[in-house]
Design a protein around this motif. Sequence first.
Motif, PDB file in Angstrom:
ATOM      1  N   GLU A  53       0.836  -1.208   0.000  1.00 35.04           N
ATOM      2  CA  GLU A  53       0.000   0.000   0.000  1.00 35.04           C
ATOM      3  C   GLU A  53       0.873   1.260   0.000  1.00 35.04           C
ATOM      4  OE1 GLU A  53      -3.242   0.606  -0.225  1.00 35.04           O
ATOM      5  OE2 GLU A  53      -3.733  -1.524  -0.409  1.00 35.04           O
ATOM      6  N   ALA A  95      -3.346  -2.530   7.838  1.00 37.50           N
ATOM      7  CA  ALA A  95      -4.382  -3.572   7.792  1.00 37.50           C
ATOM      8  C   ALA A  95      -4.486  -4.183   6.392  1.00 37.50           C
ATOM      9  CB  ALA A  95      -5.719  -2.986   8.221  1.00 37.50           C
ATOM     10  N   ARG A  96      -4.460  -3.338   5.380  1.00 32.97           N
ATOM     11  CA  ARG A  96      -4.536  -3.866   4.007  1.00 32.97           C
ATOM     12  C   ARG A  96      -3.307  -4.702   3.677  1.00 32.97           C
ATOM     13  NH1 ARG A  96      -6.855   1.255   0.490  1.00 32.97           N
ATOM     14  NH2 ARG A  96      -9.004   1.112   1.235  1.00 32.97           N
ATOM     15  N   SER A  97      -2.147  -4.277   4.147  1.00 30.72           N
ATOM     16  CA  SER A  97      -0.922  -5.042   3.899  1.00 30.72           C
ATOM     17  C   SER A  97      -0.990  -6.409   4.573  1.00 30.72           C
ATOM     18  CB  SER A  97       0.288  -4.272   4.417  1.00 30.72           C
ATOM     19  OG  SER A  97       0.436  -3.081   3.703  1.00 30.72           O
ATOM     20  N   GLN A  98      -1.462  -6.410   5.811  1.00 33.86           N
ATOM     21  CA  GLN A  98      -1.583  -7.683   6.516  1.00 33.86           C
ATOM     22  C   GLN A  98      -2.594  -8.594   5.829  1.00 33.86           C
ATOM     23  OE1 GLN A  98      -2.507  -6.139  10.368  1.00 33.86           O
ATOM     24  NE2 GLN A  98      -0.360  -5.925  10.966  1.00 33.86           N
ATOM     25  N   THR A  99      -3.666  -8.014   5.321  1.00 36.78           N
ATOM     26  CA  THR A  99      -4.664  -8.804   4.597  1.00 36.78           C
ATOM     27  C   THR A  99      -4.064  -9.397   3.332  1.00 36.78           C
ATOM     28  OG1 THR A  99      -6.449  -7.442   5.448  1.00 36.78           O
ATOM     29  CG2 THR A  99      -6.923  -8.693   3.463  1.00 36.78           C
ATOM     30  N   GLU A 100      -3.300  -8.584   2.612  1.00 34.83           N
ATOM     31  CA  GLU A 100      -2.662  -9.068   1.388  1.00 34.83           C
ATOM     32  C   GLU A 100      -1.663 -10.178   1.683  1.00 34.83           C
ATOM     33  OE1 GLU A 100      -3.529  -8.469  -1.655  1.00 34.83           O
ATOM     34  OE2 GLU A 100      -1.930  -9.717  -2.481  1.00 34.83           O
ATOM     35  N   ARG A 101      -0.887  -9.995   2.758  1.00 36.17           N
ATOM     36  CA  ARG A 101       0.072 -11.044   3.134  1.00 36.17           C
ATOM     37  C   ARG A 101      -0.654 -12.331   3.502  1.00 36.17           C
ATOM     38  NH1 ARG A 101       4.048  -8.234   7.286  1.00 36.17           N
ATOM     39  NH2 ARG A 101       4.565 -10.397   7.662  1.00 36.17           N
ATOM     40  N   ALA A 102      -1.753 -12.213   4.216  1.00 34.66           N
ATOM     41  CA  ALA A 102      -2.532 -13.397   4.599  1.00 34.66           C
ATOM     42  C   ALA A 102      -3.128 -14.064   3.364  1.00 34.66           C
ATOM     43  CB  ALA A 102      -3.631 -13.001   5.581  1.00 34.66           C
ATOM     44  N   THR A 103      -3.601 -13.265   2.424  1.00 37.59           N
ATOM     45  CA  THR A 103      -4.162 -13.814   1.184  1.00 37.59           C
ATOM     46  C   THR A 103      -3.093 -14.575   0.410  1.00 37.59           C
ATOM     47  OG1 THR A 103      -5.757 -12.013   1.082  1.00 37.59           O
ATOM     48  CG2 THR A 103      -5.328 -13.187  -0.966  1.00 37.59           C
ATOM     49  N   GLN A 104      -1.904 -14.014   0.342  1.00 38.28           N
ATOM     50  CA  GLN A 104      -0.807 -14.694  -0.344  1.00 38.28           C
ATOM     51  C   GLN A 104      -0.425 -15.988   0.365  1.00 38.28           C
ATOM     52  OE1 GLN A 104       2.396 -11.894  -0.830  1.00 38.28           O
ATOM     53  NE2 GLN A 104       1.351 -10.771  -2.463  1.00 38.28           N
TER      54      GLN A 104
END
Length: 125
Positions: A53, A95-104
Amino acid sequence: MKPHRLLARTLIIIGLTMALMACAGPGPKPDSQLQSAQSAIQQAEAADARQFEPVLLNQAQNKLADARELIDREQYTEAQRLLEKAAVDAQLAAARSQTERATQAVAEINRSIENLQNRLEMDEQ
């Protein structure tokens, strides 16, 4: 009402108004909001917001820089608003970064499961 009483009351009201205006300063310096915004930006950077982000993180950093300039000019109320916005932007970026990392991570796990299933099917044949 007699004119001299009206004049006296008007002068008293004007005097009190001027005294209140003289007491009104720029307000308290937003030190805690400054620390909060800085901390939120550091947490966003730690959550790899620079990678996931970058625009939102840069917006937060720009607002922090603008708020510092306002603090230097003793415009504390506007600085406080900017610092609050910077903290929110940074928290959202984290929060968006953590979500993206979790998605990956979920995608990687799903690929591993699929590979294992394919191997098991090949071994059965």
